[in-house]
Design a protein around this motif. Structure first.
Motif, PDB file in Angstrom:
ATOM      1  N   PRO A   1       0.831  -1.207   0.000  1.00 51.97           N
ATOM      2  CA  PRO A   1       0.000   0.000   0.000  1.00 51.97           C
ATOM      3  C   PRO A   1       0.863   1.253   0.000  1.00 51.97           C
ATOM      4  O   PRO A   1       2.077   1.209   0.224  1.00 51.97           O
ATOM      5  N   ALA A   2       0.230   2.386  -0.235  1.00 45.91           N
ATOM      6  CA  ALA A   2       0.969   3.639  -0.415  1.00 45.91           C
ATOM      7  C   ALA A   2       1.850   3.967   0.786  1.00 45.91           C
ATOM      8  O   ALA A   2       2.988   4.430   0.630  1.00 45.91           O
ATOM      9  N   ALA A   3       1.338   3.727   2.000  1.00 49.56           N
ATOM     10  CA  ALA A   3       2.113   4.058   3.196  1.00 49.56           C
ATOM     11  C   ALA A   3       3.394   3.232   3.275  1.00 49.56           C
ATOM     12  O   ALA A   3       4.465   3.741   3.624  1.00 49.56           O
ATOM     13  N   GLU A   4       3.296   1.948   2.909  1.00 49.76           N
ATOM     14  CA  GLU A   4       4.483   1.095   2.959  1.00 49.76           C
ATOM     15  C   GLU A   4       5.467   1.477   1.857  1.00 49.76           C
ATOM     16  O   GLU A   4       6.687   1.465   2.079  1.00 49.76           O
ATOM     17  N   ARG A   5       4.962   1.820   0.687  1.00 47.92           N
ATOM     18  CA  ARG A   5       5.860   2.242  -0.391  1.00 47.92           C
ATOM     19  C   ARG A   5       6.627   3.499   0.006  1.00 47.92           C
ATOM     20  O   ARG A   5       7.832   3.626  -0.264  1.00 47.92           O
ATOM     21  N   ALA A   6       5.933   4.427   0.653  1.00 49.90           N
ATOM     22  CA  ALA A   6       6.603   5.648   1.103  1.00 49.90           C
ATOM     23  C   ALA A   6       7.664   5.330   2.147  1.00 49.90           C
ATOM     24  O   ALA A   6       8.762   5.903   2.135  1.00 49.90           O
ATOM     25  N   LEU A   7       7.340   4.406   3.051  1.00 42.25           N
ATOM     26  CA  LEU A   7       8.291   4.032   4.094  1.00 42.25           C
ATOM     27  C   LEU A   7       9.543   3.397   3.487  1.00 42.25           C
ATOM     28  O   LEU A   7      10.677   3.745   3.844  1.00 42.25           O
ATOM     29  N   LEU A   8       9.359   2.459   2.556  1.00 50.42           N
ATOM     30  CA  LEU A   8      10.503   1.789   1.939  1.00 50.42           C
ATOM     31  C   LEU A   8      11.325   2.749   1.083  1.00 50.42           C
ATOM     32  O   LEU A   8      12.555   2.632   1.008  1.00 50.42           O
ATOM     33  N   THR A   9      10.668   3.714   0.456  1.00 56.10           N
ATOM     34  CA  THR A   9      11.399   4.712  -0.325  1.00 56.10           C
ATOM     35  C   THR A   9      12.252   5.585   0.596  1.00 56.10           C
ATOM     36  O   THR A   9      13.406   5.912   0.271  1.00 56.10           O
ATOM     37  N   SER A  10      11.700   5.954   1.754  1.00 60.80           N
ATOM     38  CA  SER A  10      12.483   6.710   2.737  1.00 60.80           C
ATOM     39  C   SER A  10      13.665   5.883   3.231  1.00 60.80           C
ATOM     40  O   SER A  10      14.770   6.402   3.416  1.00 60.80           O
ATOM     41  N   LEU A  11      13.409   4.607   3.430  1.00 59.61           N
ATOM     42  CA  LEU A  11      14.469   3.697   3.868  1.00 59.61           C
ATOM     43  C   LEU A  11      15.615   3.677   2.856  1.00 59.61           C
ATOM     44  O   LEU A  11      16.792   3.768   3.226  1.00 59.61           O
ATOM     45  N   ALA A  12      15.277   3.589   1.582  1.00 57.55           N
ATOM     46  CA  ALA A  12      16.307   3.574   0.540  1.00 57.55           C
ATOM     47  C   ALA A  12      17.101   4.877   0.529  1.00 57.55           C
ATOM     48  O   ALA A  12      18.319   4.880   0.307  1.00 57.55           O
ATOM     49  N   GLY A  13      16.422   6.002   0.777  1.00 59.48           N
ATOM     50  CA  GLY A  13      17.124   7.275   0.823  1.00 59.48           C
ATOM     51  C   GLY A  13      18.147   7.338   1.943  1.00 59.48           C
ATOM     52  O   GLY A  13      19.267   7.836   1.764  1.00 59.48           O
ATOM     53  N   LEU A  14      17.789   6.818   3.126  1.00 59.23           N
ATOM     54  CA  LEU A  14      18.727   6.783   4.252  1.00 59.23           C
ATOM     55  C   LEU A  14      19.945   5.924   3.919  1.00 59.23           C
ATOM     56  O   LEU A  14      21.086   6.293   4.206  1.00 59.23           O
ATOM     57  N   ILE A  15      19.692   4.773   3.312  1.00 57.94           N
ATOM     58  CA  ILE A  15      20.792   3.860   2.976  1.00 57.94           C
ATOM     59  C   ILE A  15      21.706   4.483   1.930  1.00 57.94           C
ATOM     60  O   ILE A  15      22.936   4.371   2.016  1.00 57.94           O
ATOM     61  N   ALA A  16      21.120   5.157   0.942  1.00 57.56           N
ATOM     62  CA  ALA A  16      21.926   5.775  -0.112  1.00 57.56           C
ATOM     63  C   ALA A  16      22.866   6.829   0.468  1.00 57.56           C
ATOM     64  O   ALA A  16      24.054   6.882   0.129  1.00 57.56           O
ATOM     65  N   GLN A  17      22.354   7.668   1.355  1.00 58.31           N
ATOM     66  CA  GLN A  17      23.205   8.694   1.964  1.00 58.31           C
ATOM     67  C   GLN A  17      24.318   8.061   2.788  1.00 58.31           C
ATOM     68  O   GLN A  17      25.474   8.504   2.742  1.00 58.31           O
ATOM     69  N   ALA A  18      23.980   7.030   3.563  1.00 58.63           N
ATOM     70  CA  ALA A  18      24.989   6.364   4.386  1.00 58.63           C
ATOM     71  C   ALA A  18      26.044   5.690   3.515  1.00 58.63           C
ATOM     72  O   ALA A  18      27.238   5.719   3.827  1.00 58.63           O
ATOM     73  N   LEU A  19      25.612   5.086   2.407  1.00 56.79           N
ATOM     74  CA  LEU A  19      26.552   4.398   1.517  1.00 56.79           C
ATOM     75  C   LEU A  19      27.499   5.391   0.850  1.00 56.79           C
ATOM     76  O   LEU A  19      28.697   5.124   0.709  1.00 56.79           O
ATOM     77  N   ALA A  20      26.972   6.547   0.467  1.00 51.69           N
ATOM     78  CA  ALA A  20      27.823   7.559  -0.153  1.00 51.69           C
ATOM     79  C   ALA A  20      28.869   8.068   0.842  1.00 51.69           C
ATOM     80  O   ALA A  20      30.047   8.231   0.501  1.00 51.69           O
ATOM     81  N   ARG A  21      28.448   8.324   2.083  1.00 52.59           N
ATOM     82  CA  ARG A  21      29.406   8.762   3.109  1.00 52.59           C
ATOM     83  C   ARG A  21      30.451   7.685   3.377  1.00 52.59           C
ATOM     84  O   ARG A  21      31.643   7.972   3.546  1.00 52.59           O
ATOM     85  N   ALA A  22      30.006   6.433   3.397  1.00 54.15           N
ATOM     86  CA  ALA A  22      30.907   5.326   3.717  1.00 54.15           C
ATOM     87  C   ALA A  22      31.975   5.164   2.636  1.00 54.15           C
ATOM     88  O   ALA A  22      33.122   4.831   2.942  1.00 54.15           O
ATOM     89  N   ARG A  23      31.616   5.394   1.376  1.00 53.60           N
ATOM     90  CA  ARG A  23      32.604   5.288   0.303  1.00 53.60           C
ATOM     91  C   ARG A  23      33.723   6.317   0.484  1.00 53.60           C
ATOM     92  O   ARG A  23      34.907   6.012   0.307  1.00 53.60           O
ATOM     93  N   LEU A  24      33.347   7.543   0.837  1.00 53.42           N
ATOM     94  CA  LEU A  24      34.353   8.574   1.067  1.00 53.42           C
ATOM     95  C   LEU A  24      35.238   8.204   2.251  1.00 53.42           C
ATOM     96  O   LEU A  24      36.463   8.393   2.213  1.00 53.42           O
ATOM     97  N   TYR A  25      34.621   7.680   3.288  1.00 56.22           N
ATOM     98  CA  TYR A  25      35.385   7.269   4.475  1.00 56.22           C
ATOM     99  C   TYR A  25      36.390   6.181   4.107  1.00 56.22           C
ATOM    100  O   TYR A  25      37.563   6.249   4.478  1.00 56.22           O
ATOM    101  N   ASP A  26      35.937   5.184   3.380  1.00 59.06           N
ATOM    102  CA  ASP A  26      36.823   4.074   3.011  1.00 59.06           C
ATOM    103  C   ASP A  26      37.973   4.542   2.137  1.00 59.06           C
ATOM    104  O   ASP A  26      39.119   4.085   2.291  1.00 59.06           O
ATOM    105  N   ALA A  27      37.691   5.455   1.201  1.00 57.86           N
ATOM    106  CA  ALA A  27      38.751   5.940   0.326  1.00 57.86           C
ATOM    107  C   ALA A  27      39.821   6.681   1.125  1.00 57.86           C
ATOM    108  O   ALA A  27      41.025   6.475   0.938  1.00 57.86           O
ATOM    109  N   LYS A  28      39.382   7.515   2.054  1.00 60.26           N
ATOM    110  CA  LYS A  28      40.326   8.277   2.880  1.00 60.26           C
ATOM    111  C   LYS A  28      41.157   7.358   3.760  1.00 60.26           C
ATOM    112  O   LYS A  28      42.384   7.481   3.845  1.00 60.26           O
ATOM    113  N   HIS A  29      40.509   6.404   4.396  1.00 53.38           N
ATOM    114  CA  HIS A  29      41.221   5.556   5.339  1.00 53.38           C
ATOM    115  C   HIS A  29      42.036   4.467   4.640  1.00 53.38           C
ATOM    116  O   HIS A  29      43.023   3.987   5.193  1.00 53.38           O
ATOM    117  N   SER A  30      41.665   4.108   3.430  1.00 50.58           N
ATOM    118  CA  SER A  30      42.498   3.175   2.678  1.00 50.58           C
ATOM    119  C   SER A  30      43.844   3.819   2.362  1.00 50.58           C
ATOM    120  O   SER A  30      44.898   3.179   2.481  1.00 50.58           O
TER     121      SER A  30
END
Length: 740
Positions: free
Chosen positions: A474-503
């Protein structure tokens, strides 16, 4: 997760059911309402929930798997080997805000480590209602300590038995086991039948829910008040069946009752003119619900005293009842309740603390599957025009390997959603195969969510969730999962920068440390270096062994302030300077003085400790000088072990004109010299003098071991990166006995 009665026969990792019985007993003896037992998952960096009692799996879902270094009471209790006590909601919110976000209720909590002298097995968490006194009394502490000791014995015994049988000595259960409290009505069927007859005669509504929120009993009056048949209600959660209760606020009241063990009440408008009051009475086995019709309107939110009031959700229910808002047909209702909202908040807080890509992947995989209900998860990262699988749960490795490296131009859903930036949901297999006839289907998966991971307008990957049953999304669950994907995308982008610096930083640090210690006549050497925990994997600890003259060897150990690339770079400069002055024939004190003048010229804005030991094989002596570094341990052939007395010296980099004194001590054949940095003996809550004495004792007891074996034994207690907060360097030198 299966419901297993206490003391039932179980896998031997739980002591044949005795772990279940032990948890039930410690809860009974201390009056705790909820109990959770964690064990270390093989590998050591994750804690897994093994036993749970007094609360539903859904409420415990955010903590089914947690990093061993997470800011969570049980992880802190294990790291510090002490009991953590939290005396209410305010203290919980202050010390553990993540816990306060997901469980914003009033309760008290104790977490204690399950450990013996050699092994940290896990930890236990107990919760009490707020009417418990503000501190644990002596009897409760003694009971909790005895439980932890007994549990460690059971786990040790299970490990021994499994090892003897040739099995994995430390298996971990795939799902938490529920230890249920006993129900007196189960032992007395006649009494249970009488209770049913009694409630049927009452003019008020009565129903019962288990700890999962599912209705187990409803009388006729209750069914009439909520305008639903008993058959439609039994086995279901009320907010899943009754459209006018489909609001997170109502589910939140149930969660509050379960966690706090306090009566909770709320009112709701079923339809114009009909307002119902619900009062929830919880205990260790479930919740009894009292339902009555009320005449007066309520206009304010429920107060702390439990006065019935209209909740935020009542307005939404009234809008639906009045026809001013539309709702999907009942058969399609799949509400996103309070649990999902809290899970999303918890994941957001958790991802904000994640460092590298590995951390993000593990947190996403460990949190989403138990908290959001999918049976399968695949996390992909976009890399040079292809999708690379960086994490998965619920799939075989062979299956996911077939699709690793999928081009972003491929006609498959996981690639297309990343290119389009629009999530796609397939409620049934027919809809998936109609859009993608050649799409693979793993086992009995029957619904899928394909979510793009977009950060700052750039694609970083995709997330695939699969379910074993058709799912309407349903619409509420789709919105929730889309928000979830947005949080993961931001965290993944930050993590890539962190890994590059620390490598880059780790490569710099590794290149500056010795790649090997050259064998030298008359001595045997061994060295170990461990970086700090995974969030700070670079630092300035260093060691070296320099063959200065045919009869002298210079041993060096030091620690540059900080855990960053600047610390690693300065460490390299110090090591090069020491090496140059040592090979020029300078004494230990002069080596430090010359290196200190160089550092002051460089003006590095940070300080360095350093210890220089000259091993004089010809004159059977040690010559030492220190710049603020811990003195070394010397273990004599007869086992006597002590710290060597070295004249104190100022840290390098403070004063260019300071001089460093050189001390001299005898060096017997067969003795072992141990140089180490603070990370080996410093731990939160442990006196450094006590820790150093324990290190000396371990060195004395194991002095005759092979030196590499001895080095491993001396660092064993700090090898777990989850509980290591500082770098560790250790250099051992044994003077060989002369040939007979």
């Amino acid at each position: 997760m299966g419901d297993v009665p206490a003391a039932d026969g179980a896998d031997d990792v739980f002591g044949g059911g005795r772990m279940d019985a032990a948890l039930t007993e410690v809860m009974r003896a201390t009056g705790a309402s909820i109990g959770l037992v964690y064990l270390r998952v093989p590998g050591g960096r994750v804690l897994g929930l093994a036993l749970v009692s007094g609360v539903s799996r859904e409420i415990a879902a955010p903590w089914v798997r947690i990093p061993a270094d997470a800011p969570i009471p049980v992880a802190d209790a294990m790291r510090d080997r002490r009991t953590v006590w939290l005396a209410g909601r305010e203290e919980i919110a202050h010390r553990y805000p993540r816990l306060g976000i997901v469980l914003p209720y009033d309760f008290m909590l104790a977490a204690a480590p399950i450990a013996d002298t050699t092994t940290m097995w896990g930890g236990v968490v107990l919760l009490w209602p707020v009417w418990h006194p503000p501190q644990l009394d002596e009897r409760e502490r003694a009971t909790l300590d005895a439980y932890c000791h007994r549990s460690a014995e059971l786990l040790r015994s299970a490990e021994t038995l499994r090892s003897a049988a040739g099995q994995d000595p430390k298996p971990f259960p795939p799902e938490p086991r529920v230890v249920r409290a006993a129900r007196t009505s189960e032992a007395d069927p006649a009494r249970a039948l009488a209770a049913v007859d009694f409630t049927e005669r009452l003019p008020v509504g009565c129903c019962a829910m288990d700890l999962d929120g599912r209705i187990t009993f409803v009388n006729t009056a209750a069914a009439e008040l909520v305008d639903a048949g008993a058959a439609a209600l039994l086995g279901r959660r009320p907010w899943e069946v009754l459209l006018w209760l489909n609001d997170p606020a109502f589910e939140d009241r149930y969660r509050a009752a379960v966690v706090t063990r306090r009566p909770v009440s709320f009112t709701v408008l079923r339809r114009p003119g009909i307002r119902l009051l619900f009062v929830l009475y919880p205990d260790s086995t479930g919740i009894s619900v009292h339902i009555t019709r009320v005449a007066r309107p309520a206009t304010t939110d429920e107060g702390a005293d439990g006065e019935p009031s209209e909740t935020a959700g009542a307005g939404a229910a009234r809008a639906v009842a009045d026809g001013s808002a539309s709702a999907p047909p009942p058969q399609h209702v799949e509400p996103v309740g309070a649990a999902a909202v809290y899970h999303l908040m918890h994941l957001a807080a958790t991802l904000a603390e994640a460092a590298g890509v590995h951390d993000v992947v593990e947190l996403v995989a460990d949190q989403i599957v138990p908290a959001f209900g999918p049976q399968g998860l695949v996390l992909m990262s976009a890399d040079e025009g292809r999708l690379r699988i960086i994490g998965h749960r619920g799939y075989s490795q062979e299956f996911v390997d077939r699709y690793d490296g999928t081009p972003l131009t491929a006609d498959v859903a996981d690639a297309q959603v990343l290119v389009s930036g629009v999530p796609v949901f397939f409620p049934t297999p027919e809809e998936l195969f109609r859009a993608h006839p050649h799409a693979p289907r793993y086992e009995d998966r029957s619904a899928w969510a394909f979510l793009p991971l977009i950060a700052s307008g750039r694609p970083v990957g995709s997330l695939i969730l699969s379910y074993d049953r058709p799912r309407p999304f349903p619409a509420a669950e789709r919105a929730l999962l889309t928000s979830l994907a947005g949080l993961i995308a931001q965290a993944l982008a930050r993590a890539r920068l962190y890994d590059a610096k620390h490598s880059l930083a780790r490569s710099l640090q590794t290149s500056l440390l010795p790649h090997g210690l050259t064998p030298l006549p008359g001595i045997v050497v061994a060295a170990r270096y461990l970086p700090a925990g995974h969030a700070t994997e670079i630092g300035g600890d260093f060691y070296d062994l320099i063959h200065a003259t045919p009869d002298t060897v210079i041993a060096v150990i030091g620690d540059v302030q900080g855990h960053d690339t600047n610390a690693a770079a300065l460490m390299g400069q110090v090591r090069i300077a020491v090496h140059a002055h040592a090979t020029a024939g300078a004494s230990p004190g002069d080596i430090l003085a010359r290196t200190n003048r160089l550092l002051n010229d460089l003006d590095p804005d940070r300080f360095t400790s350093c210890l220089i030991v000259e091993l004089d094989l010809a004159h059977h002596r040690l010559r030492l000088a220190t710049a603020g570094h811990s003195p070394p341990l010397l273990c004599h052939p007869d086992g006597r072990t002590h710290l060597l007395e070295v004249p104190p010296g100022l840290l390098l980099g403070i004063d260019a004109e300071v001089e460093y004194a050189t001390a001299e001590v005898p060096w017997e054949p067969g003795s072992v010299l141990a140089l180490f940095t603070d990370g080996l003996v410093e731990a939160h809550g442990v006196d450094i003098g006590t820790a150093t004495a324990e290190l000396a004792d371990r060195l004395a007891r194991s002095r005759n071991e092979d030196l590499d074996v001895l080095a491993e034994g001396l660092i064993r207690h700090v090898k777990d990166p989850a509980h290591r907060t500082d770098d560790v360097a250790l250099l051992l030198v044994r003077r060989q006995l002369p040939d007979p």
